[in-house]
Design a protein around this motif. Structure first.
Motif, PDB file in Angstrom:
ATOM      1  N   LEU A  98     -45.091   1.551  38.088  1.00 16.42           N
ATOM      2  CA  LEU A  98     -43.905   1.834  38.885  1.00 16.42           C
ATOM      3  C   LEU A  98     -43.953   3.263  39.406  1.00 16.42           C
ATOM      4  CD1 LEU A  98     -41.085   0.919  39.875  1.00 16.42           C
ATOM      5  CD2 LEU A  98     -40.161   1.836  37.736  1.00 16.42           C
ATOM      6  N   TYR A  99     -43.655   3.431  40.690  1.00 20.20           N
ATOM      7  CA  TYR A  99     -43.611   4.748  41.321  1.00 20.20           C
ATOM      8  C   TYR A  99     -42.285   4.862  42.077  1.00 20.20           C
ATOM      9  CZ  TYR A  99     -48.630   4.253  40.532  1.00 20.20           C
ATOM     10  OH  TYR A  99     -49.858   4.035  39.958  1.00 20.20           O
ATOM     11  N   ILE A 100     -41.583   5.956  41.856  1.00 16.55           N
ATOM     12  CA  ILE A 100     -40.301   6.190  42.526  1.00 16.55           C
ATOM     13  C   ILE A 100     -40.243   7.639  42.994  1.00 16.55           C
ATOM     14  CG2 ILE A 100     -37.782   6.188  42.314  1.00 16.55           C
ATOM     15  CD1 ILE A 100     -38.039   4.211  40.038  1.00 16.55           C
ATOM     16  N   ARG A 101     -39.752   7.827  44.193  1.00 18.35           N
ATOM     17  CA  ARG A 101     -39.541   9.172  44.725  1.00 18.35           C
ATOM     18  C   ARG A 101     -38.315   9.117  45.638  1.00 18.35           C
ATOM     19  NH1 ARG A 101     -44.543  11.912  47.563  1.00 18.35           N
ATOM     20  NH2 ARG A 101     -45.210  11.903  45.371  1.00 18.35           N
ATOM     21  N   TYR A 102     -37.395  10.088  45.472  1.00 17.99           N
ATOM     22  CA  TYR A 102     -36.206  10.078  46.319  1.00 17.99           C
ATOM     23  C   TYR A 102     -35.591  11.478  46.398  1.00 17.99           C
ATOM     24  CZ  TYR A 102     -33.638   9.704  41.859  1.00 17.99           C
ATOM     25  OH  TYR A 102     -33.140   9.908  40.592  1.00 17.99           O
ATOM     26  N   ALA A 103     -34.732  11.654  47.385  1.00 17.57           N
ATOM     27  CA  ALA A 103     -33.997  12.906  47.584  1.00 17.57           C
ATOM     28  C   ALA A 103     -32.514  12.593  47.604  1.00 17.57           C
ATOM     29  CB  ALA A 103     -34.417  13.579  48.891  1.00 17.57           C
ATOM     30  N   THR A 104     -31.701  13.522  47.107  1.00 15.69           N
ATOM     31  CA  THR A 104     -30.265  13.282  47.020  1.00 15.69           C
ATOM     32  C   THR A 104     -29.473  14.450  47.608  1.00 15.69           C
ATOM     33  OG1 THR A 104     -30.012  14.316  44.837  1.00 15.69           O
ATOM     34  CG2 THR A 104     -30.571  11.976  44.896  1.00 15.69           C
ATOM     35  N   MET A 121     -18.670  17.477  36.468  1.00 16.67           N
ATOM     36  CA  MET A 121     -18.742  16.088  36.917  1.00 16.67           C
ATOM     37  C   MET A 121     -19.624  16.021  38.165  1.00 16.67           C
ATOM     38  SD  MET A 121     -15.715  13.399  37.953  1.00 16.67           S
ATOM     39  CE  MET A 121     -15.250  14.371  39.390  1.00 16.67           C
ATOM     40  N   PRO A 122     -20.903  15.637  38.031  1.00 18.73           N
ATOM     41  CA  PRO A 122     -21.783  15.531  39.194  1.00 18.73           C
ATOM     42  C   PRO A 122     -21.781  14.120  39.786  1.00 18.73           C
ATOM     43  CG  PRO A 122     -23.083  15.400  37.202  1.00 18.73           C
ATOM     44  CD  PRO A 122     -21.636  15.536  36.771  1.00 18.73           C
ATOM     45  N   ILE A 123     -21.842  14.044  41.114  1.00 18.78           N
ATOM     46  CA  ILE A 123     -22.041  12.772  41.816  1.00 18.78           C
ATOM     47  C   ILE A 123     -23.106  12.990  42.881  1.00 18.78           C
ATOM     48  CG2 ILE A 123     -19.714  11.888  41.396  1.00 18.78           C
ATOM     49  CD1 ILE A 123     -18.923  12.790  44.170  1.00 18.78           C
ATOM     50  N   GLU A 124     -23.795  11.919  43.278  1.00 23.15           N
ATOM     51  CA  GLU A 124     -24.899  12.073  44.204  1.00 23.15           C
ATOM     52  C   GLU A 124     -25.123  10.821  45.036  1.00 23.15           C
ATOM     53  OE1 GLU A 124     -28.394  12.866  41.923  1.00 23.15           O
ATOM     54  OE2 GLU A 124     -28.203  11.042  40.713  1.00 23.15           O
ATOM     55  N   LEU A 125     -25.717  11.024  46.217  1.00 28.69           N
ATOM     56  CA  LEU A 125     -26.149   9.955  47.104  1.00 28.69           C
ATOM     57  C   LEU A 125     -27.552  10.297  47.571  1.00 28.69           C
ATOM     58  CD1 LEU A 125     -22.952   9.498  49.319  1.00 28.69           C
ATOM     59  CD2 LEU A 125     -23.740   7.947  47.528  1.00 28.69           C
ATOM     60  N   GLY A 126     -28.453   9.308  47.578  1.00 30.47           N
ATOM     61  CA  GLY A 126     -29.825   9.627  47.937  1.00 30.47           C
ATOM     62  C   GLY A 126     -30.578   8.470  48.550  1.00 30.47           C
ATOM     63  N   LEU A 127     -31.722   8.812  49.140  1.00 34.51           N
ATOM     64  CA  LEU A 127     -32.633   7.837  49.736  1.00 34.51           C
ATOM     65  C   LEU A 127     -34.032   8.107  49.221  1.00 34.51           C
ATOM     66  CD1 LEU A 127     -31.459   7.872  53.471  1.00 34.51           C
ATOM     67  CD2 LEU A 127     -31.050   6.058  51.804  1.00 34.51           C
ATOM     68  N   GLY A 128     -34.819   7.035  49.063  1.00 33.46           N
ATOM     69  CA  GLY A 128     -36.176   7.223  48.588  1.00 33.46           C
ATOM     70  C   GLY A 128     -37.020   5.989  48.784  1.00 33.46           C
ATOM     71  N   LYS A 129     -38.107   5.914  48.028  1.00 32.64           N
ATOM     72  CA  LYS A 129     -39.044   4.808  48.132  1.00 32.64           C
ATOM     73  C   LYS A 129     -39.561   4.459  46.748  1.00 32.64           C
ATOM     74  CE  LYS A 129     -43.361   3.384  50.347  1.00 32.64           C
ATOM     75  NZ  LYS A 129     -44.488   3.796  51.238  1.00 32.64           N
ATOM     76  N   TYR A 130     -39.816   3.186  46.534  1.00 34.91           N
ATOM     77  CA  TYR A 130     -40.387   2.739  45.269  1.00 34.91           C
ATOM     78  C   TYR A 130     -41.580   1.824  45.544  1.00 34.91           C
ATOM     79  CZ  TYR A 130     -38.667  -2.025  45.818  1.00 34.91           C
ATOM     80  OH  TYR A 130     -38.464  -3.291  46.271  1.00 34.91           O
ATOM     81  N   GLU A 146     -44.416  -4.948  45.005  1.00 37.96           N
ATOM     82  CA  GLU A 146     -43.141  -4.771  45.701  1.00 37.96           C
ATOM     83  C   GLU A 146     -43.028  -3.311  46.105  1.00 37.96           C
ATOM     84  OE1 GLU A 146     -39.990  -5.883  43.134  1.00 37.96           O
ATOM     85  OE2 GLU A 146     -40.866  -7.818  42.601  1.00 37.96           O
ATOM     86  N   GLN A 147     -42.558  -3.061  47.300  1.00 34.39           N
ATOM     87  CA  GLN A 147     -42.317  -1.691  47.730  1.00 34.39           C
ATOM     88  C   GLN A 147     -41.284  -1.699  48.841  1.00 34.39           C
ATOM     89  OE1 GLN A 147     -45.521   0.265  49.895  1.00 34.39           O
ATOM     90  NE2 GLN A 147     -46.632  -1.679  49.989  1.00 34.39           N
ATOM     91  N   GLY A 148     -40.651  -0.572  49.006  1.00 33.84           N
ATOM     92  CA  GLY A 148     -39.637  -0.478  50.042  1.00 33.84           C
ATOM     93  C   GLY A 148     -38.703   0.687  49.798  1.00 33.84           C
ATOM     94  N   PRO A 149     -37.688   0.808  50.643  1.00 36.73           N
ATOM     95  CA  PRO A 149     -36.722   1.912  50.489  1.00 36.73           C
ATOM     96  C   PRO A 149     -35.771   1.663  49.331  1.00 36.73           C
ATOM     97  CG  PRO A 149     -36.071   0.474  52.285  1.00 36.73           C
ATOM     98  CD  PRO A 149     -37.406  -0.032  51.813  1.00 36.73           C
ATOM     99  N   ALA A 150     -35.269   2.741  48.798  1.00 33.11           N
ATOM    100  CA  ALA A 150     -34.285   2.665  47.713  1.00 33.11           C
ATOM    101  C   ALA A 150     -33.124   3.590  48.049  1.00 33.11           C
ATOM    102  CB  ALA A 150     -34.913   3.078  46.386  1.00 33.11           C
ATOM    103  N   ARG A 151     -31.927   3.071  47.934  1.00 34.79           N
ATOM    104  CA  ARG A 151     -30.713   3.869  48.134  1.00 34.79           C
ATOM    105  C   ARG A 151     -30.095   4.115  46.762  1.00 34.79           C
ATOM    106  NH1 ARG A 151     -30.963   0.166  52.116  1.00 34.79           N
ATOM    107  NH2 ARG A 151     -29.602  -1.319  51.039  1.00 34.79           N
TER     108      ARG A 151
END
Length: 225
Positions: A98-104, A121-130, A146-151
């Protein structure tokens, strides 16, 4: 009317002014941090939870000592990239990777900040790829990919214990939501946690400046008078 006393009082007033400037309240200041999170990812195909560690780097600004806004860059750790052995009911061995990389984009609110405790209290929204690979026993043949974008989104609570005003320990617990391709067999939703050493570099700089330079300098001047 004593000239020595007047000079001493003048130095005292300047010392107080310089000290107040060193420890002054700032409306805006920068912040950086290293974030390592531990979690689990469920594989619906094998019905197994995969332990993963995700390393991150955060950079942003703190507004009025209450609100932090910044960006985070995250990547699955090298240890979590290693192939995981799977054995089904028929004793067939497979390996998954498994490989995951994303930015928030993250926001953190300081619920309270006292001498010995802090709660954020931290909250976050991000986009990446797995990328997910399933290989045979020899790990030479790719059986499934399997691969594709991850929100990615999530939130949690962080508690900081400060036995010293510039160093302490922190603990973070939260929940992560992840939207992947509809065909995926992975479920990235779940709890995560983190713990580590907390260091206030700003306070370290302030104390070094005050106790190491400002106060000795003024004491030397007063002694000379």
């Amino acid at each position: 009317s004593d000239p020595k006393q007047l000079r001493t009082d003048s130095l005292k007033a300047k010392f107080q002014k310089d000290s107040a400037h060193t420890y002054r309240f700032k409306k805006v200041r920068p912040t950086i941090g290293i974030d390592q999170r531990n979690s689990w990812i469920k594989n619906e195909r094998s019905d197994k939870r995969i332990p993963v560690s995700i390393n991150g780097f955060q950079a942003g600004i703190i507004l009025y000592e209450k609100h932090t806004i910044g960006i985070g860059l995250y990547n699955i750790s090298e240890g979590s990239k290693k192939a995981v052995k799977l054995t089904d009911n028929n004793n067939v061995i497979r390996y998954e990777e498994l490989y995951i990389r994303y930015a928030t984009l993250y926001y953190e609110y300081v619920i309270f900040d006292t001498r010995f405790f802090e709660m954020h209290m931290p909250i976050e929204l991000g986009l990446g790829k797995y990328v997910y690979n399933l290989k045979d026993e020899s790990r030479s043949q790719l059986l499934w990919q399997e691969q594709g974008p991850a929100r990615i989104s999530g939130g949690g609570i962080e508690i900081i214990l400060k036995p010293l005003k510039w160093v302490g320990v922190s603990g973070l617990a939260g929940y992560r939501f992840a939207a992947l391709n509809k065909k995926t067999n992975l479920n990235l939703n779940g709890f995560y946690y983190a713990y580590g050493v907390w260091i206030d570099l700003r306070q370290v700089y302030r104390d070094i400046k005050f106790f190491g330079f400002q106060r000795p300098k003024y004491r030397k001047k007063v002694k000379a008078i």
